[in-house]
Design a protein around this motif. Sequence first.
Motif, short mmCIF file in Angstrom:
data_model
loop_
_atom_site.label_atom_id
_atom_site.label_comp_id
_atom_site.label_asym_id
_atom_site.label_seq_id
_atom_site.Cartn_x
_atom_site.Cartn_y
_atom_site.Cartn_z
N CYS A 143 0.84 -1.20 0.00
CA CYS A 143 0.00 0.00 0.00
C CYS A 143 0.88 1.25 0.00
O CYS A 143 1.76 1.39 0.86
CB CYS A 143 -0.90 -0.01 1.24
SG CYS A 143 -1.85 1.50 1.44
N CYS A 146 -0.07 3.24 3.61
CA CYS A 146 0.29 2.76 4.96
C CYS A 146 1.42 1.73 4.95
O CYS A 146 1.91 1.33 6.00
CB CYS A 146 -0.93 2.18 5.66
SG CYS A 146 -1.44 0.57 5.01
N TYR A 148 1.24 -1.41 4.13
CA TYR A 148 0.75 -2.80 4.30
C TYR A 148 1.14 -3.60 3.06
O TYR A 148 0.94 -3.15 1.93
CB TYR A 148 -0.77 -2.75 4.49
CG TYR A 148 -1.46 -4.08 4.61
CD1 TYR A 148 -1.14 -4.96 5.64
CD2 TYR A 148 -2.46 -4.45 3.70
CE1 TYR A 148 -1.80 -6.18 5.76
CE2 TYR A 148 -3.12 -5.66 3.82
CZ TYR A 148 -2.79 -6.53 4.86
OH TYR A 148 -3.45 -7.73 4.98
N CYS A 156 -7.02 -1.12 0.10
CA CYS A 156 -6.13 -1.64 1.13
C CYS A 156 -6.98 -2.07 2.31
O CYS A 156 -7.71 -1.27 2.89
CB CYS A 156 -5.13 -0.57 1.56
SG CYS A 156 -4.14 -1.10 2.97
N CYS A 159 -5.59 -0.04 5.79
CA CYS A 159 -5.97 1.35 6.09
C CYS A 159 -7.33 1.72 5.50
O CYS A 159 -7.87 2.78 5.78
CB CYS A 159 -4.89 2.32 5.62
SG CYS A 159 -4.69 2.39 3.84
ZN LIG Z 1 -2.98 0.91 3.33
#
Ligand SMILES: [Zn+2]
Length: 600
Positions: A143, A146, A148, A156, A159
């Motif tokens: 992502c 964030c 991830y 995502c 987030c």
């Molecule tokens: Zn994210």
Amino acid sequence: MSHVLAAVAWPYANGPRHIGHVSGFGVPSDVFARYMRMAGHDVLMVSGTDEHGTPIQVQADAEGVTPRELADRYNRVIAEDLRALGLSYDLFTRTTTRNHYAVVQELFEGLHRNGYIVPKVTTGAISPSTGRTLPDRYIEGTCPICGYDSARGDQCDNCGNQLDPIDLINPKSKINGETPEFVETEHFFLDLPALADALRQWLDTREGWRPNVLRFSRNLLDDLQPRAITRDLEWGVPIPLDGWRDRPDKRIYVWFDAVIGYLSASIEWARRTGDPEAWRKWWSADGEGKDARGYYFMGKDNIVFHSVIWPALLGGYSGEGSRDGEPGELGRLNLPTEVVSSEYLTMEGRKFSSSRKVVIYVRDFLERYDADALRYFIAVAGPESNDTDFTWAEFLRRNNDELVAGWGNLVNRSISMAAKNFGVIPPVSPAGLTDADRALLETARAGFATVGDLIARHRQKQAIGEAMKVVAEANRYLSEQAPWKLKGEDDKPRMGTILHVALQVVSDANTLLTPFLPHSAQKIHELLGGTGVHAPMPRIEEVEDLDGGPGYPVLTGDYTVGARWESVPLEAGRPLAAPKPVFRKLDPSIVDEELARLAG
Ligand SMILES: [Zn+2]
């Protein structure tokens, strides 16, 4: 009498269906269609398997079969499941028929001619090894917001932000791990903004919709964007425009073709009846179909396709958006009267998931339990207006305490007692009816208006609740009147009257429950000495493709026969059949057995 279209969501042919699916689109649409037919309406109930698109292509590749072979397999499995549940489709077909291709292309051409389909060059992800579009949810990466590391191309999960796959860091295909290529590609888009005003006006005239569906649909209109309706894929309906028709790599997007199935299936049904124009009685906005009503049944994840996209396609084809235009050769078409969406069913507190084995497939269910036991559970405890949990303990309780101990007991004891003491439906004695007799008969008779009205307004939970109230009243009546105590010769006429009243109410309650429990309704009809079809059932028929494609099975039936939505006076003296139990009491041990199966 009027023409009523029951348009039922199209199950995707990538696997067998589980009970969550059929509790959303399947059983509620059948209850509605059966009731409307019994009430004298001319019902057309259509659907089929939805067979195009990337998921089927991907799964077929993984199994080393063609997409058509995969679709053939699950079309058959799904049609058989729906038949076993007693779902009374006039036609359950599929999206790989030549008739469907032709209707989809006709709508595409009409929309294109009217200016509602426009070409656009966009950047899209493709698989470098196959050249096929990689849909957003098939792309995974880090992502950009964030960090991830398993964010999906569209969103995502960490987030919660909406993403564009091109922004993912280190994107990978979830199908085969390769790095997608982002290329410029030309596609056709449905110009939804040009249809937004017409959609809003139409939504403003809708009556009786569930408020959440209407609110959700209105909100969608606030942010309508043009929507891609073609893909880079070989598996789908070809694009019917010069320069595109023969391209092997471009196809109409599956969601566009699947919603058109309601119309193409109606046309196929008409062609198969030998009156190829008969579909117009349910569809033509001018002329013979103009008073027809169309009800669409689906789970809530499909609302957008039925309350926005499908009406947009129908309106644009009919020439009813901001660019105007002329209707195509099918004429002006009816938009949905009502979009009836159900909520989600979960299983033992978890989301159904075939991959995580939180699932029970329809055919496995029906191997161990009766179709009407499942239909009863869905009707009384299904996800009609709230997300609902299926638990085996609750299934057991509903089956044993309500279906068997309530309705089954009433049927069983009244018919057994009458068969044993009279062998026939006993007459009302010359002493006539008491107030209690009359009150019960009136309660049952009044059920026709109450229950029917609730089903017509898609309040099936309340409807079956009202029918079961009649059952409870009749059980209480029998307990109070205690005909088994009237043993002496002098008492026998009164015993006959009580049983006559009880059997009449069994007959009426059976009719009230027929849309919900058609299999047992037929059996009870026969136990009461009735003959012929009370609740018609669907059958599978192997048919030829009408336009020269490969043959396939369809689900169809003759539903012009069967009971009417009315109280039919029982004839005294009619022989009763030998009584036998209609419903099966389940052993409490099934709960642990089923939970063990779930745990794998
Ligand atoms: Zn994210």
